[in-house]
Design an enzyme around this catalytic site. Structure first.
Site, PDB file in Angstrom:
ATOM      1  CD  GLU A 226      -3.108  -1.157   2.046  1.00 35.02           C
ATOM      2  OE1 GLU A 226      -3.840  -1.818   1.997  1.00 35.02           O
ATOM      3  OE2 GLU A 226      -3.131  -0.069   3.013  1.00 35.02           O
ATOM      4  CB  CYS A 260      -2.387   6.531   1.941  1.00 32.41           C
ATOM      5  SG  CYS A 260      -3.760   6.288   2.770  1.00 32.41           S
TER       6      CYS A 260
HETATM    7  O1  TXE Z   1       7.216   5.567   4.292  1.00 36.05           O
HETATM    8  P1  TXE Z   1       8.699   4.698   4.344  1.00 36.05           P
HETATM    9  P2  TXE Z   1       6.546   6.356   5.508  1.00 36.05           P
HETATM   10  C1  TXE Z   1       2.349   6.033   2.158  1.00 36.05           C
HETATM   11  C2  TXE Z   1       2.148   7.584   1.967  1.00 36.05           C
HETATM   12  C3  TXE Z   1       3.807   7.843   1.915  1.00 36.05           C
HETATM   13  C4  TXE Z   1       4.401   6.818   2.803  1.00 36.05           C
HETATM   14  C5  TXE Z   1       4.623   7.640   4.327  1.00 36.05           C
HETATM   15  O2  TXE Z   1       1.520   7.864   0.758  1.00 36.05           O
HETATM   16  O3  TXE Z   1       4.334   7.720   0.656  1.00 36.05           O
HETATM   17  O4  TXE Z   1       3.555   5.820   3.017  1.00 36.05           O
HETATM   18  O5  TXE Z   1       5.123   6.566   5.149  1.00 36.05           O
HETATM   19  C6  TXE Z   1      10.455   0.794   6.575  1.00 36.05           C
HETATM   20  N1  TXE Z   1      13.340  -2.470   3.943  1.00 36.05           N
HETATM   21  N2  TXE Z   1       1.158   5.492   2.667  1.00 36.05           N
HETATM   22  O6  TXE Z   1       7.176   7.748   5.343  1.00 36.05           O
HETATM   23  O7  TXE Z   1       9.955   5.626   4.649  1.00 36.05           O
HETATM   24  C7  TXE Z   1      10.281   2.164   7.668  1.00 36.05           C
HETATM   25  O8  TXE Z   1      10.928   1.784   8.716  1.00 36.05           O
HETATM   26  C8  TXE Z   1      12.136  -2.657   4.759  1.00 36.05           C
HETATM   27  C9  TXE Z   1       0.458   4.774   1.969  1.00 36.05           C
HETATM   28  O9  TXE Z   1       6.639   5.711   6.811  1.00 36.05           O
HETATM   29  O10 TXE Z   1       8.606   3.991   3.072  1.00 36.05           O
HETATM   30  C10 TXE Z   1       8.676   2.043   7.747  1.00 36.05           C
HETATM   31  O11 TXE Z   1       8.398   1.088   9.103  1.00 36.05           O
HETATM   32  N3  TXE Z   1      11.494  -1.636   5.507  1.00 36.05           N
HETATM   33  C11 TXE Z   1      -0.764   4.127   2.288  1.00 36.05           C
HETATM   34  C12 TXE Z   1       8.165   1.697   6.667  1.00 36.05           C
HETATM   35  O12 TXE Z   1       9.090   0.780   5.998  1.00 36.05           O
HETATM   36  C13 TXE Z   1      11.929  -0.493   5.138  1.00 36.05           C
HETATM   37  C14 TXE Z   1      -1.355   4.454   3.642  1.00 36.05           C
HETATM   38  C15 TXE Z   1       7.532   2.573   5.704  1.00 36.05           C
HETATM   39  O13 TXE Z   1       8.743   3.793   5.647  1.00 36.05           O
HETATM   40  C16 TXE Z   1      12.980  -0.243   4.565  1.00 36.05           C
HETATM   41  C17 TXE Z   1      -0.445   4.968   4.725  1.00 36.05           C
HETATM   42  C18 TXE Z   1      13.559  -1.189   3.880  1.00 36.05           C
HETATM   43  N4  TXE Z   1      14.692  -1.022   2.673  1.00 36.05           N
HETATM   44  C19 TXE Z   1       0.808   5.763   4.084  1.00 36.05           C
HETATM   45  N5  TXE Z   1      13.098   1.201   4.377  1.00 36.05           N
HETATM   46  C20 TXE Z   1      -1.989   3.402   1.440  1.00 36.05           C
HETATM   47  N6  TXE Z   1      -1.733   3.204   0.137  1.00 36.05           N
HETATM   48  O14 TXE Z   1      -2.920   3.039   1.990  1.00 36.05           O
HETATM   49  C21 TXE Z   1      12.094   1.785   5.168  1.00 36.05           C
HETATM   50  N7  TXE Z   1      11.290   0.784   5.671  1.00 36.05           N
END
Ligand code: TXE
Length: 451
Positions: A226, A260
């Protein structure tokens, strides 16, 4: 120990111990031992534990809301709203999971054919910080009920709400082998994914989602995503202009735009554009800015101060290419705050109309026809939601029909319901949570052919 910092006043909210490769390996080993053969095995016990969790979750509402506000800067009234609204999701899964995962006889002939379900096994739930209760529980509740063990790695920006969820689940009767907390950031997330797991349910940015998809490639493990969005709303001339302007301002700025499905692009029919923009600006100027723990605050600081640079760059790029800033436009004097910003005279050559902003900023573009609005709404690499405001529902449906988005909104925006699947297309993700699809996501179907 890692400190958790309050984005409002930079105070230390608490400390957490991050996992190491060894602790993660040990946690996976205990989780493996737990998985039942069939998804319905011992389901009654899990339903009883979930009923206790449901009550406890609401009993702790004030503590949980305050904890969320202090870690992420989400206004406490909105944090409370998230917890209250989670109740309907838990109730939905408690009702639907037993009905959907029952074994059934499909054909009774010379060869009897049946269908049953097995849990996926050990699933990793790697989650974002913007709605940790909503998006955490969308996975945790159906996955646990269907017999999986869940390794929950919340965002490093909200590890304390994760600890609270864990405590509530364990106190309610889920064992420490069934629900397992993994604390850490990207590095720990990556280590978790290197282990022998059976499913990955990720919520976060498209960039991280892509990295995870690459990491998991070739392993035949179920991966669901997501991801981000750049969600558009089109306002036709056939509306109550003031009411729609107010509703869309909320859709764009609620939780400082860090949702999101926040409205990230607005297209408005030229015949009402001036009136719409004037009501929209008036509404935005009324938003109360301030301390997230204050009940009357509507806009708090951004959870990640680094996002301010992204917003500044989007404003600068838009202004250089001819946009007008009609309110806001800058970082506020207070650390972490960005002024609610409305840009007009925008176009698709500007990053603010193409790249996810994830902050309190919106571009409003005037269009001449439904066809032009439809073409512009489709011009995106994302596909989470798109909406049309129009009293003629058939006209709105016709505009939305060809668009490739997981959700189509008519006269609403920024809304998620437990009863229908939540799903994205293109860079917004793969697979679904919520709805019946959000139950079947956590089981393997199995067919029996018996003679
Ligand atoms: O994301 P990140 P964030 C989306 C929203 C926005 C984002 C914000 O649109 O783009 O989420 O969330 C972990 N391997 N949605 O800033 O930075 C990190 O520690 C494994 C969509 O948190 O991508 C965290 O726990 N894990 C939505 C998680 O990934 C890793 C609903 C997310 O971090 C990693 C809500 C790696 N390499 C928010 N790197 C929908 N579509 O429903 C980071 N993490």
């Amino acid at each position: 120990m890692q400190q958790v910092i309050n984005p409002f006043d930079q105070s230390v909210v608490g400390e957490v111990q991050y996992d190491t490769l060894d602790t993660i390996k040990a946690k996976i080993a205990t989780a493996k031992a737990f998985i039942p053969a069939e998804a319905t095995d011992d389901l009654e016990e899990r339903l009883e534990a979930m009923a206790r969790f449901r009550t406890r979750f609401q009993d702790d509402i004030e503590k949980a809301a305050s904890l969320l506000a202090s870690q992420t800067g989400k206004p406490v009234s909105q944090a409370r709203g998230e917890i209250q609204a989670s109740d309907a999701r838990i109730a939905y899964f408690m009702e639907q999971v037993p009905a959907l995962i029952q074994a059934t006889t499909v054909t009774e002939g010379a060869t009897q054919e049946e269908k049953s379900y097995q849990p996926l096994g050990v699933v990793a739930n790697i989650s974002a910080w913007n709605y940790p209760f909503f998006i955490g529980l969308n996975v945790i509740v159906p996955a646990l009920l269907a017999g999986n063990a869940v390794l929950y790695k919340a965002s490093e920006f909200c590890p304390l709400t994760a600890e609270l969820i864990a405590e509530q689940l364990w106190d309610s009767g889920f064992s420490r082998d069934q629900f397992i907390l993994v604390q850490g950031g990207g590095k720990e997330g990556q280590m978790l994914l290197e282990q022998d797991i059976n499913g990955v349910f990720f919520t976060g940015s498209s960039a991280t989602g892509t990295a995870i998809a690459k990491q998991m490639a070739g392993r035949m493990v179920k991966v669901q995503m997501e991801l981000g969005g750049k969600d558009p709303s089109y306002v036709t001339e056939n509306v109550d202009v003031k009411a729609v302007a107010q509703g869309l301002a909320d859709g764009a700025f609620y939780n400082a735009g860090q949702s999101c499905c926040a409205v990230e692009r607005i297209y408005v029919h030229q015949s009402i554009a001036e009136e719409f923009i004037s009501h929209f600006k008036a509404e935005v100027e009324c938003f109360k800015f301030g301390d997230p723990q204050d009940d009357s605050t509507y806009l708090g600081p951004l959870t990640r101060a680094a996002q301010i640079e992204v917003l500044q760059a989007q404003v600068q790029d838009a202004v250089e290419k001819g946009a007008t800033v009609i309110c806001g436009g800058e970082a506020d004097a207070r650390t972490g705050f960005f002024q609610p910003t409305v840009l007009t005279h925008v176009n698709h050559g500007m990053s603010v109309m193409q790249e996810e902003s994830f902050g309190p900023i919106i571009g409003i573009m005037t269009v001449e026809s439904d066809e032009e609005a439809q073409r512009l709404m489709a011009d995106t690499e994302y596909g989470l939601t798109a909406g049309v405001f129009c009293q003629d529902q058939q006209r709105a449906r016709d505009i939305l029909k060809p668009l490739k988005t997981g959700t189509a909104y008519i006269n609403v925006c920024d809304r998620v319901s437990p009863y229908v699947p939540w799903t994205g297309r293109k860079q917004s993700g793969l697979g679904s949570t919520l709805g019946h699809e959000g139950v079947f996501a956590f089981v393997h179907p199995r067919s029996w052919q018996i003679r």
